[in-house]
Scaffold this motif. Structure first.
Motif, PDB file in Angstrom:
ATOM      1  N   LEU A  12       0.863  -1.173   0.000  1.00  0.00           N
ATOM      2  CA  LEU A  12       0.000   0.000   0.000  1.00  0.00           C
ATOM      3  C   LEU A  12       0.904   1.229   0.000  1.00  0.00           C
ATOM      4  N   LEU A  13       0.664   2.140  -0.886  1.00  0.00           N
ATOM      5  CA  LEU A  13       1.450   3.359  -0.973  1.00  0.00           C
ATOM      6  C   LEU A  13       0.744   4.443  -0.174  1.00  0.00           C
ATOM      7  N   ILE A  14       1.397   4.906   0.884  1.00  0.00           N
ATOM      8  CA  ILE A  14       0.824   5.920   1.760  1.00  0.00           C
ATOM      9  C   ILE A  14       1.443   7.263   1.403  1.00  0.00           C
ATOM     10  N   LEU A  15       0.607   8.154   0.899  1.00  0.00           N
ATOM     11  CA  LEU A  15       1.072   9.455   0.436  1.00  0.00           C
ATOM     12  C   LEU A  15       0.682  10.553   1.409  1.00  0.00           C
ATOM     13  N   ASN A  16       1.651  11.402   1.750  1.00  0.00           N
ATOM     14  CA  ASN A  16       1.391  12.634   2.472  1.00  0.00           C
ATOM     15  C   ASN A  16       1.729  13.773   1.533  1.00  0.00           C
ATOM     16  N   GLN A  17       1.701  14.993   1.993  1.00  0.00           N
ATOM     17  CA  GLN A  17       1.964  16.110   1.097  1.00  0.00           C
ATOM     18  C   GLN A  17       3.367  16.057   0.497  1.00  0.00           C
ATOM     19  N   LYS A  18       4.369  15.807   1.311  1.00  0.00           N
ATOM     20  CA  LYS A  18       5.739  15.843   0.816  1.00  0.00           C
ATOM     21  C   LYS A  18       6.445  14.495   0.870  1.00  0.00           C
ATOM     22  N   LYS A  22       5.952   3.062   1.423  1.00  0.00           N
ATOM     23  CA  LYS A  22       5.336   1.833   0.952  1.00  0.00           C
ATOM     24  C   LYS A  22       5.241   0.871   2.127  1.00  0.00           C
ATOM     25  N   VAL A  23       4.041   0.358   2.376  1.00  0.00           N
ATOM     26  CA  VAL A  23       3.799  -0.530   3.499  1.00  0.00           C
ATOM     27  C   VAL A  23       3.207  -1.828   2.974  1.00  0.00           C
ATOM     28  N   LEU A  24       3.726  -2.945   3.449  1.00  0.00           N
ATOM     29  CA  LEU A  24       3.147  -4.235   3.079  1.00  0.00           C
ATOM     30  C   LEU A  24       1.790  -4.383   3.751  1.00  0.00           C
ATOM     31  N   GLY A  33      -9.736   5.629  12.022  1.00  0.00           N
ATOM     32  CA  GLY A  33     -10.161   6.871  11.403  1.00  0.00           C
ATOM     33  C   GLY A  33     -10.275   7.973  12.429  1.00  0.00           C
ATOM     34  N   ASP A  34      -9.816   9.161  12.066  1.00  0.00           N
ATOM     35  CA  ASP A  34      -9.877  10.309  12.952  1.00  0.00           C
ATOM     36  C   ASP A  34     -10.320  11.509  12.115  1.00  0.00           C
ATOM     37  N   ILE A  35     -11.612  11.733  12.053  1.00  0.00           N
ATOM     38  CA  ILE A  35     -12.277  12.756  11.248  1.00  0.00           C
ATOM     39  C   ILE A  35     -11.889  12.564   9.776  1.00  0.00           C
ATOM     40  N   ASN A  36     -11.071  13.417   9.188  1.00  0.00           N
ATOM     41  CA  ASN A  36     -10.689  13.265   7.787  1.00  0.00           C
ATOM     42  C   ASN A  36      -9.296  12.677   7.614  1.00  0.00           C
ATOM     43  N   TYR A  37      -8.781  12.038   8.637  1.00  0.00           N
ATOM     44  CA  TYR A  37      -7.466  11.414   8.600  1.00  0.00           C
ATOM     45  C   TYR A  37      -7.603   9.923   8.894  1.00  0.00           C
ATOM     46  N   THR A  38      -6.639   9.156   8.426  1.00  0.00           N
ATOM     47  CA  THR A  38      -6.578   7.736   8.715  1.00  0.00           C
ATOM     48  C   THR A  38      -5.208   7.441   9.290  1.00  0.00           C
ATOM     49  N   VAL A  39      -5.189   6.717  10.412  1.00  0.00           N
ATOM     50  CA  VAL A  39      -3.938   6.333  11.057  1.00  0.00           C
ATOM     51  C   VAL A  39      -3.756   4.836  10.857  1.00  0.00           C
ATOM     52  N   PHE A  40      -2.657   4.451  10.230  1.00  0.00           N
ATOM     53  CA  PHE A  40      -2.315   3.054  10.025  1.00  0.00           C
ATOM     54  C   PHE A  40      -1.389   2.614  11.148  1.00  0.00           C
ATOM     55  N   HIS A  41      -1.811   1.594  11.902  1.00  0.00           N
ATOM     56  CA  HIS A  41      -0.968   1.004  12.942  1.00  0.00           C
ATOM     57  C   HIS A  41      -0.309  -0.215  12.315  1.00  0.00           C
ATOM     58  N   GLU A  47       3.383   4.072  13.280  1.00  0.00           N
ATOM     59  CA  GLU A  47       2.109   4.634  12.824  1.00  0.00           C
ATOM     60  C   GLU A  47       2.360   5.544  11.630  1.00  0.00           C
ATOM     61  N   LYS A  48       1.430   5.517  10.692  1.00  0.00           N
ATOM     62  CA  LYS A  48       1.468   6.406   9.531  1.00  0.00           C
ATOM     63  C   LYS A  48       0.115   7.093   9.443  1.00  0.00           C
ATOM     64  N   THR A  49       0.108   8.407   9.247  1.00  0.00           N
ATOM     65  CA  THR A  49      -1.127   9.174   9.145  1.00  0.00           C
ATOM     66  C   THR A  49      -1.277   9.700   7.721  1.00  0.00           C
ATOM     67  N   VAL A  50      -2.503   9.592   7.205  1.00  0.00           N
ATOM     68  CA  VAL A  50      -2.804  10.013   5.843  1.00  0.00           C
ATOM     69  C   VAL A  50      -4.029  10.925   5.879  1.00  0.00           C
ATOM     70  N   ALA A  51      -4.068  11.904   5.002  1.00  0.00           N
ATOM     71  CA  ALA A  51      -5.183  12.842   4.940  1.00  0.00           C
ATOM     72  C   ALA A  51      -6.300  12.332   4.028  1.00  0.00           C
ATOM     73  N   HIS A  52      -6.761  11.128   4.291  1.00  0.00           N
ATOM     74  CA  HIS A  52      -7.915  10.536   3.611  1.00  0.00           C
ATOM     75  C   HIS A  52      -8.737   9.795   4.660  1.00  0.00           C
ATOM     76  N   THR A  53      -9.995   9.569   4.356  1.00  0.00           N
ATOM     77  CA  THR A  53     -10.851   8.818   5.269  1.00  0.00           C
ATOM     78  C   THR A  53     -10.648   7.318   5.068  1.00  0.00           C
TER      79      THR A  53
END
Length: 113
Positions: A12-18, A22-24, A33-41, A47-53
């Protein structure tokens, strides 16, 4: 509506602004899920945080066996350590907990069998 599309099946390719990482998929323990963010444990405590639901990633992850057990949680059933039916939550192998929605308890019957 935007959905997640990726060519490879194992990562899975986790994209942030900058940055991007890549995470298996089989290393993801829990998605919160945290409002409009998703936290991958991820296994190992990172942990990786992404600005998507979660809804953005849900169709792709369901094909890999992930279960949506609450509006804010999606789990990898391979990492479930304990199920507490009385308090209605799951404990994952890394110690994270995920609440279970009363309307989505039926998805756990697949897991328990």
């Amino acid at each position: 509506m935007k959905t997640y599309k990726q060519k490879g099946n194992e990562s899975l390719l986790i994209l942030n602004q900058k940055t991007y990482s890549k995470v298996l998929i089989n290393q993801i323990v829990l998605i919160r899920g945290d409002i409009n963010y998703t936290v991958f444990h991820i296994k190992g405590g990172t942990e990786k945080t992404v600005a998507h639901t979660i809804k953005f990633f849900e169709p792709h992850l369901k094909t890999h066996g992930f279960l949506r057990v609450h509006r804010a949680f999606m789990i990898n059933p391979n990492y479930v350590k304990e199920y507490d039916a009385e308090k209605e939550y799951l404990t994952m192998s890394d110690g994270q907990t995920a609440m279970i929605s009363r309307r989505r308890k039926h998805t756990l019957k697949q897991l328990i069998r």
